[in-house]
Structures are given as structure tokens and as C-alpha cells.
Design a protein around this motif. Sequence first.
Motif, PDB file in Angstrom:
ATOM      1  N   ASP A   9       0.831  -1.206   0.000  1.00  0.00           N
ATOM      2  CA  ASP A   9       0.000   0.000   0.000  1.00  0.00           C
ATOM      3  C   ASP A   9       0.866   1.258   0.000  1.00  0.00           C
ATOM      4  N   LYS A  11       1.712   3.232   2.153  1.00  0.00           N
ATOM      5  CA  LYS A  11       2.644   3.382   3.267  1.00  0.00           C
ATOM      6  C   LYS A  11       3.818   2.413   3.195  1.00  0.00           C
ATOM      7  N   ARG A  13       3.363  -0.816   3.263  1.00  0.00           N
ATOM      8  CA  ARG A  13       3.041  -2.009   4.053  1.00  0.00           C
ATOM      9  C   ARG A  13       2.740  -3.211   3.166  1.00  0.00           C
ATOM     10  N   SER A  15       1.633  -7.512   3.691  1.00  0.00           N
ATOM     11  CA  SER A  15       1.383  -8.650   4.566  1.00  0.00           C
ATOM     12  C   SER A  15       2.418  -9.720   4.303  1.00  0.00           C
ATOM     13  N   PHE A  84       6.774  -7.300  12.554  1.00  0.00           N
ATOM     14  CA  PHE A  84       5.457  -7.220  11.912  1.00  0.00           C
ATOM     15  C   PHE A  84       4.397  -6.815  12.923  1.00  0.00           C
ATOM     16  N   ASP A  85       3.410  -6.095  12.408  1.00  0.00           N
ATOM     17  CA  ASP A  85       2.376  -5.553  13.294  1.00  0.00           C
ATOM     18  C   ASP A  85       1.330  -6.617  13.622  1.00  0.00           C
ATOM     19  N   ARG A  89       1.801  -7.448   9.062  1.00  0.00           N
ATOM     20  CA  ARG A  89       2.467  -6.710   7.987  1.00  0.00           C
ATOM     21  C   ARG A  89       3.821  -6.158   8.408  1.00  0.00           C
ATOM     22  N   ILE A  90       4.671  -5.936   7.432  1.00  0.00           N
ATOM     23  CA  ILE A  90       5.906  -5.199   7.663  1.00  0.00           C
ATOM     24  C   ILE A  90       5.874  -3.961   6.774  1.00  0.00           C
ATOM     25  N   VAL A  91       6.670  -2.975   7.116  1.00  0.00           N
ATOM     26  CA  VAL A  91       6.749  -1.757   6.314  1.00  0.00           C
ATOM     27  C   VAL A  91       8.122  -1.696   5.650  1.00  0.00           C
TER      28      VAL A  91
END
Lengths: 147, 147
Positions: A9, A11, A13, A15, A84-85, A89-91
Motif C-alpha cells: 500500500d 505506506k 506495508r 502482509s 510485523f504488526d 504486515r511489515i513496512v
Amino acid sequence: MDTIINKVDAKGRVSLPSDYRAIVKELSTEIVCYRSLSSPCIEGCLEETLDKLAQDIETSTDFFSEAQDNLTNLIFGDAKRFPFDSTGRIVLTEKLLKHASIKDSAVFVGKGRKFQIWNPQNWEKEEARIRAEALKNRPSLRPQEKE
Amino acid sequence: MDTIINKVDAKGRVSLPSDYRAIVKELSTEIVCYRSLSSPCIEGCLEETLDKLAQDIETSTDFFSEAQDNLTNLIFGDAKRFPFDSTGRIVLTEKLLKHASIKDSAVFVGKGRKFQIWNPQNWEKEEARIRAEALKNRPSLRPQEKE
DNA sequence: TTGCATCCCATAAAATCCCATGATATACCA
DNA sequence: TGGTATATCATGGGATTTTATGGGATGCAA
């Protein structure tokens, strides 16, 4: 294992595929990513995998170990932790995305102890190349039947 | 192992033949499947079989080897775990089904430590081809009756 | 305060689980 | 041996849970 395509996305991010996550979760809450030395893609693994690599090279008496040492330093210098959140996800950073020419979708490719993240089109080409190579080097694997 | 034909439903589910399951169950609750390199079929085995293969590759080359990179990509990028549900089924992916041209039924063919999953018509042809080949290479073998 | 990064929640889609049913093979008994 | 009961298996459908993904709120830092 497996090859999975996910969206990136605005940002940055993405998955982490759930299968990957399940394995990582057993050992850690984050992964380590760095620019691949050999391909236009991102590589990821557990931190312990990198540590193990460094150890192996330290104790190696291999003639090429100095060269490998340099490569290892390159990786370590580049590597960064990615927790990861809560949704898995990771950024990814600009640097990594740019290196892999990733815009709005990314392909995760399993590599056993590591994995790679590719631009979808680039991976498509790369996979075709690797398959062709494998068949060339192992003529016994050549497809025999036609339909 | 036997050759068994089972149905594939709209969700991609297939029953792993019970004989197969009995053997797998002793060691694991899931199998690993991937596209055959040489034939239009799906191959399946236990994860340990792939791990062993990967180990062989890792020990035969070094961490930075390009050949190793390619092979691990090929193997682990394509392979995927398939756990079977409480009734003994696995859910095959579109990618695998397409590679094997499987629509609504699939043939399981035992191959020792591995097995293959074929489109029924394609398997029929393949089996005929293999028989012909065997006869050609070993003229002393007389044709037995076919079933 | 403003920009950036992290966290949290909402939702739709997809994968997974669970139970029901019919069929087949196996066991059992007269 | 024949015939019935029983267990195993394959298959279908529906319910539930997980995942992926988008948007917004919150907190920190420049």
C-alpha cells in the motif's frame, strides 16, 4: 516455501504471507531484510540465520573466505530488522523497494531458510530463466511427452 | 502403492487415498506438493524429502553460489505444504491444478518416496508411453495383460 | 505544529473446519 | 456360503475462522 503475491500500500506495508508468519512466529516477532547481492530483489530471513552465516564464515578455512567475508559485511551493513504488526504486515523501506523495483505489489518466493521479495513481472522472468537453466543442466528432466 | 482416481470438487479438494494417508500419517500430518519439472503433473512427498534435497544442495555449494540460489528458488519457491483435514483431504491450488490440467478428477500414482497426481486422460497416455518404452528397452519382457 | 511512523479497528474475501450423507469394502453370523 | 451388520472411506454443503487490506487515530520527533 511457496510463492505468494501481496499488495504493497501507499505506506509501504505488505502482509507477510501467513505460512511464512506461522514459521517466523515460533522463533521471533520480526524478520531481517536486505538488498540481494545477486538479484534485483529483497531477501529476508530470521536474524539467527544471518548470525549463523557470519559464524560459518568466521570459522571457515576456505580459500575464498575473505571474499565471502566481504560479502557478509555488505549484507550486514544493509540488513535491517522488520517487526510485523498485529495484522502481520511489515513496512518496507524506500531503499529496498527501489532496489527490487516494487511498486504496488510484491511476490514472496520461498527459499528454505530464507525468502525473496520480487517485483511480479521480474520474478516471472526470473522463474522462467531458472527453469530453463535447470532443464538444460539436467537433460534427463526434459519433458518427454507432448499432448 | 496403488493407482487411484479421486474427485476434485469445486473448492479444489481431493481425498488423499487412504493407503497413502496411512503411510503419511506415521510421520506427518501434511504433505508437500509442487509442479513436476518434467511432466504435466503434480508431485507430492513428505517435507523431509525436500529438506534432504536442500541439504544436499547446501553442502555441495556455498552460501553465495548462484547455482544453489537457483535450485533453492526452484524447489522452495514452487513447493507448498498441504495439511490434510479431518476427512483426509487436501486443497490443491489453482497453479498446481492448471499445470496438470486437472479439472474434476485426479489420478494418484505411487512412485516410491514420492507420488504423482495426474489428469486421468494424460496419465493413461503417459502409462502407455512408459510401457512402450519399457518393452523397447527390454525386449525380453513380454507384454502382460493389461487391466 | 507538522510530518512521519506506529498502532488499532473495520471489512470483504478466502481458507479452513465441521457435520451429514452415500458408497464401498470388511467383518460377522447363521 | 449367503446375507446382513459394521466400519471405513469419499464426497458435498454450510458455518466459522483467518487473512489480506484499507482507512483512520494516536503518539513521537523535528
